[in-house]
Design a protein around this motif. Structure first.
Motif, mmCIF file in Angstrom:
data_model
loop_
_atom_site.group_PDB
_atom_site.id
_atom_site.type_symbol
_atom_site.label_atom_id
_atom_site.label_comp_id
_atom_site.label_asym_id
_atom_site.label_seq_id
_atom_site.Cartn_x
_atom_site.Cartn_y
_atom_site.Cartn_z
ATOM 1 N N GLY A 114 -5.991 2.784 0.833
ATOM 2 C CA GLY A 114 -5.171 1.635 1.183
ATOM 3 C C GLY A 114 -4.909 1.506 2.663
ATOM 4 N N TYR A 158 -4.278 -6.430 -0.208
ATOM 5 C CA TYR A 158 -4.633 -7.167 1.005
ATOM 6 C C TYR A 158 -4.810 -8.650 0.717
ATOM 7 C CZ TYR A 158 -5.386 -2.974 3.868
ATOM 8 O OH TYR A 158 -5.213 -1.821 4.592
ATOM 9 N N VAL A 313 -1.525 0.435 1.512
ATOM 10 C CA VAL A 313 -1.579 -0.955 1.986
ATOM 11 C C VAL A 313 -0.313 -1.313 2.758
ATOM 12 C CG1 VAL A 313 -1.667 -3.361 1.241
ATOM 13 C CG2 VAL A 313 -3.150 -1.664 0.145
#
Length: 350
Positions: A114, A158, A313
């Motif tokens: 991530g 994303y 992320v």
């Protein structure tokens, strides 16, 4: 009347009239239903816990150790037995890594996936070999299975923030399929030591660039005929390097999108994760058909990697662009060091 009569040391008993007896010591057990033979008892020293004759057990005869160290198969009532038949010891059970170690490996790989937009195999494979006890092929296969859900979740994270370019990902993925087949062919004809050193040099150059040049954020790739051809070529290079060196995916795609096409680092990472998904699925299916896939290990590592990918992320959006570039450069250098060590070891072997 005792239903069991014995014939010991090759001397027939008065009640035995059929067959001949070998000269070496043999024990024959005669019952109303079955005739079975056994090898001579082992000569052992007293006091070592071994039974030296078949009738040493208080409940009657039972099978003792054979001359080759394997236990005799017990005679089945009402079914003739083959003289001298012995059981075959079961083969070694497949290695099952400890669950806690798999969880830790999955969390580390998912966080890296991530944060950097790579599959995570760069760390998963050596960790599975070192701490989970898998061999190289099974570790790579389990890692590839784990990458599938990890990359899907990472790409989704994303994409929800608008940092995935689907057309770009499609072009790179198509080139990757072509490159994988080309890499398989080149592996048979090209001198790989020279290619390895060239690729290591390229990785060092990419690491230096990523460490000292801050990528822009929020920029997209303009698709033109020229950029489209370049993206296809990027995919081909990614597939070739993966086939030749076992390194590819995000490690090639992310810096290529940033350096060659001017993409922002977040867009490059999100797009790279989307590219990895079909490649990992195809590779996992091939490993499954080849019998190299440890499904349990891959699912455990992938499940934990999926959870950690959310955190990766989030970190990618919190870390400044320059620090993100430095960290990615360290990741690329780690891969270059690993390839260098492998190359030197193979050179020593011959």
């Amino acid at each position: 009347m005792d239903a069991t009569r014995k014939l010991v040391n090759g001397t027939p008993s008065p009640t035995t009239s059929r067959g001949s007896v070998a000269a070496h010591p043999t024990t024959v057990i005669v019952t109303p239903f079955v005739i079975a033979t056994a090898p001579p008892p082992l000569s052992v020293r007293p006091g070592h816990g071994h039974t030296t004759s078949l009738d040493a057990h208080p409940d009657g005869p039972r099978a003792g150790p054979s001359s080759c160290g394997a236990p005799l198969r017990a005679a089945s009532w009402g079914r003739p037995q083959t003289p001298g038949r012995r059981t075959v010891a079961p083969g070694p059970q497949p290695h099952r890594p400890a669950l806690v170690r798999l969880v830790v490996i999955g969390l580390v790989g998912g966080l890296m996936a991530g944060l950097f937009g790579v599959g995570g195999g760069l760390l998963m494979v050596p960790l599975l070999i070192t701490f989970a006890g898998l061999d190289q092929r099974r570790a790579a296969a389990a890692s590839l299975l784990a990458i599938v859900p990890t990359s899907v979740v990472g790409a989704t994270g994303y994409a929800l923030r608008g940092e995935v370019d689907v057309p770009v990902a499609a072009l790179v993925a198509v080139g990757g399929v072509v490159g994988a087949h080309l890499g398989a062919r080149l592996m048979r004809v090209l001198p790989r030591p020279w290619l390895r050193w060239m690729f290591i040099t390229l990785l060092v150059a990419v690491a230096a660039y990523m460490a000292f040049v801050e990528p822009a954020r929020g920029t997209q790739i303009d698709l033109t005929p020229g950029s489209g051809a370049g993206l296809l070529a990027t995919g081909v290079v990614m597939g070739v390097t993966a086939g030749l060196f076992g390194v590819g995916g995000g490690l090639i795609t992310v810096p290529a999108l940033i350096v060659l096409f001017g993409a922002g680092d977040l867009v490059a990472k999100g797009t790279s994760l989307l590219v990895i998904v079909p490649t990992a699925i195809a590779g996992t299916w091939a490993n499954h058909r080849g019998g190299q896939l440890d499904v349990r290990t891959g699912l455990v590592v992938g499940g934990c990697g999926t959870l950690a990918s959310f955190g990766g992320v989030e970190l990618a959006f919190l870390v400044p662009a320059h620090l993100s570039g430095v960290l990615f450069a360290a990741l690329v250098m780690t891969s270059a060091v690993q390839l260098t060590i492998r190359t030197l070891r193979r050179r020593r072997r011959g």
